[in-house]
Write an enzyme that holds these catalytic residues in place. Structure first.
Site, PDB file in Angstrom:
ATOM      1  CD  GLN A  86     -33.769 -31.404 -27.422  1.00  0.00           C
ATOM      2  OE1 GLN A  86     -33.265 -30.789 -26.918  1.00  0.00           O
ATOM      3  NE2 GLN A  86     -33.595 -30.957 -28.637  1.00  0.00           N
ATOM      4  CB  THR A 128     -45.371 -30.913 -24.649  1.00  0.00           C
ATOM      5  OG1 THR A 128     -44.427 -30.157 -24.533  1.00  0.00           O
ATOM      6  CG2 THR A 128     -44.585 -31.886 -26.046  1.00  0.00           C
ATOM      7  CD  GLU A 130     -43.412 -26.024 -27.260  1.00  0.00           C
ATOM      8  OE1 GLU A 130     -43.535 -25.164 -27.336  1.00  0.00           O
ATOM      9  OE2 GLU A 130     -43.190 -26.415 -29.381  1.00  0.00           O
ATOM     10  CE1 TYR A 152     -39.472 -31.294 -26.355  1.00  0.00           C
ATOM     11  CE2 TYR A 152     -41.038 -30.306 -26.635  1.00  0.00           C
ATOM     12  CZ  TYR A 152     -40.616 -31.435 -25.957  1.00  0.00           C
ATOM     13  OH  TYR A 152     -40.768 -31.768 -24.601  1.00  0.00           O
ATOM     14  CE  LYS A 156     -40.785 -35.148 -26.072  1.00  0.00           C
ATOM     15  NZ  LYS A 156     -41.217 -35.808 -24.501  1.00  0.00           N
TER      16      LYS A 156
END
Ligand code: NAP
Ligand code: GDD
Length: 346
Positions: A86, A128, A130, A152, A156
């Site tokens: 996602q 990532t 992020e 998110y 992760k």
């Protein structure tokens, strides 16, 4: 038919990176299996139509361990690239449980199935930038502490730590800490493609995709990202799994631009100069003829924002011999031209 050298399983085959990675692996004579999930609409994402007959599609779900186990048992892959996720940061705030199920626990399921059914397989995990969240240093490298701010990113990060744990236990697994990468195949809900599609519509006099309006609604224009090209980044994924020993790598261009800069550059490619007026949520962008083409809609603001990203890919350059080929200006140009082409005649 020529014997294929290695077998790869790519999850998230219908996503932006899936198609580019499959192209690269097919060029290298891999037998490629792409995992997709069942959908109610006909066929699969247009992103892999051109690969029909070249890759094998298998149906599976990261939330369903039975499907993963069956696929891995059947394929016995040499390499697994876990791109499925996602992947929308904004949506993760309203779907945090699902995001955790897929982006963290999905990876744990995949690890268990590989250990059981194909213990020698190498695993690439899509980590990532992020993870750096509210950044603690700049530029960000493999040594920069993580400070995630979105559901998110927290999911992760748990997956990232699972990969580290398994590596320490002897599994060949790598996390690619990839900074934002885009292309004409980028999903329309991400800021770059939303804008290149939107400005192409404005240029051609076509209403906006979701709102039917003749101007674009955007969120935070000041966030900065290190934007590269997906085709370059999938090459780094492959290179990570060809090393003698596994490790994590930052993949980035080392250049940062704001969303506003991306918008201005993309409008420029379409021949539109933006005249900004007003402040904050009242700010508007007008074209040369005085038409409103951009407005701010707070619904695109995020509860927590990642304000600034810039990556340091020195380790990837040194150990993988990887460098980005496509730079910001070229990326923007390619994306806008591709959207203009796609929309002409509509
Ligand atoms: P994307 O275009 O959003 O593709 C995501 C893929 O995952 C799609 O094929 C999607 O299938 C599949 N998927 C979603 N949930 C799934 C589930 N529960 N089970 C199985 N498959 C599922 O993402 P992308 O840009 O290609 O990115 C690839 C990976 O890299 C993602 O993990 C993303 O989080 C990560 N990443 C991306 C970037 C970037 O800038 N692009 C940067 C760093 C990391 P459907 O088509 O059926 O939805
Ligand atoms: N999506 C979106 N839509 N973002 C907007 C908008 C808008 O209308 N307006 C401004 N933004 C800002 C977001 O607030 C964010 O700061 C920035 O544009 C980039 O947003 P996205 O393109 O959605 O990407 P992202 O950085 O949140 O996440 C992407 O990159 C990550 C790597 O850093 C995704 O691909 C993630 O999966 C990936 O991990």
């Amino acid at each position: 038919m020529e014997k294929q050298d290695k077998t790869a399983l790519v999850t998230g085959i219908t996503g932006q990176d899936g198609g580019y990675l499959a192209e690269l692996l097919l060029d290298k004579n891999y037998k490629v299996y792409g995992m997709h999930r069942r959908g109610s609409t006909d066929g699969h994402s247009g992103r892999i139509n051109h690969l029909k007959g070249k890759l094998e599609l298998v149906c599976g779900e990261l939330t369903d361990i039975g499907s993963l186990s069956k696929i891995i048992k059947q394929i016995k892959p040499d390499e697994v690239y876990n791109l499925a996720a996602q992947s929308h940061v904004g949506i993760s705030f309203s779907q945090k449980h699902y995001t955790n199920e897929v982006n963290w626990l999905g990876v744990e399921r995949l690890i268990d199935c590989i250990k059981e059914e194909a213990p020698n397989a190498k695993l690439y995990q899509a980590s990532t930038s992020e993870l750096f969240g509210e950044v603690l240093e700049s530029p960000q490298s493999e040594k920069t502490p993580f400070n995630p701010v979105s559901p998110y990113a927290t999911a992760k990060l748990k997956a990232h730590n699972a990969i580290k744990r398994e590596r320490e236990n002897g599994m060949f697994c790598c996390s690619g800490i990839l900074f934002n990468h885009e292309s004409p195949r980028r999903g329309l809900e991400f800021v770059t493609r939303k804008f290149t599609d939107g400005i192409a519509r404005i240029k051609l006099g076509i209403p906006q995709r979701e709102t039917g309006k003749n101007y674009l609604e955007m969120g935070n224009l000041e966030a900065r990202r290190d934007w590269g090209h997906s085709r370059d980044y999938v090459e780094a994924m492959w290179k990570m799994l060809q090393q003698d020993s596994p490790s994590d790598y930052v993949i980035a261009t080392g250049e940062t631009h704001s969303v506003r800069e991306f918008i201005e550059a993309a409008a420029d490619v379409a021949g539109i100069k933006i005249n900004w007026q007003g402040q904050g949520v009242e700010e508007k962008g007008y074209d040369q003829s005085g038409n409103k083409i951009i407005a701010i809609n707070p619904k695109f603001f995020r509860p927590n924002e990642v304000n600034f990203l810039i990556g340091d890919a020195t380790k990837a350059k040194r150990e993988l011999g990887w460098e980005p080929k496509v730079r910001f200006k070229e990326l923007v140009e390619e994306m806008v031209q591709a959207d203009l082409e796609k929309l002409k005649g509509k």
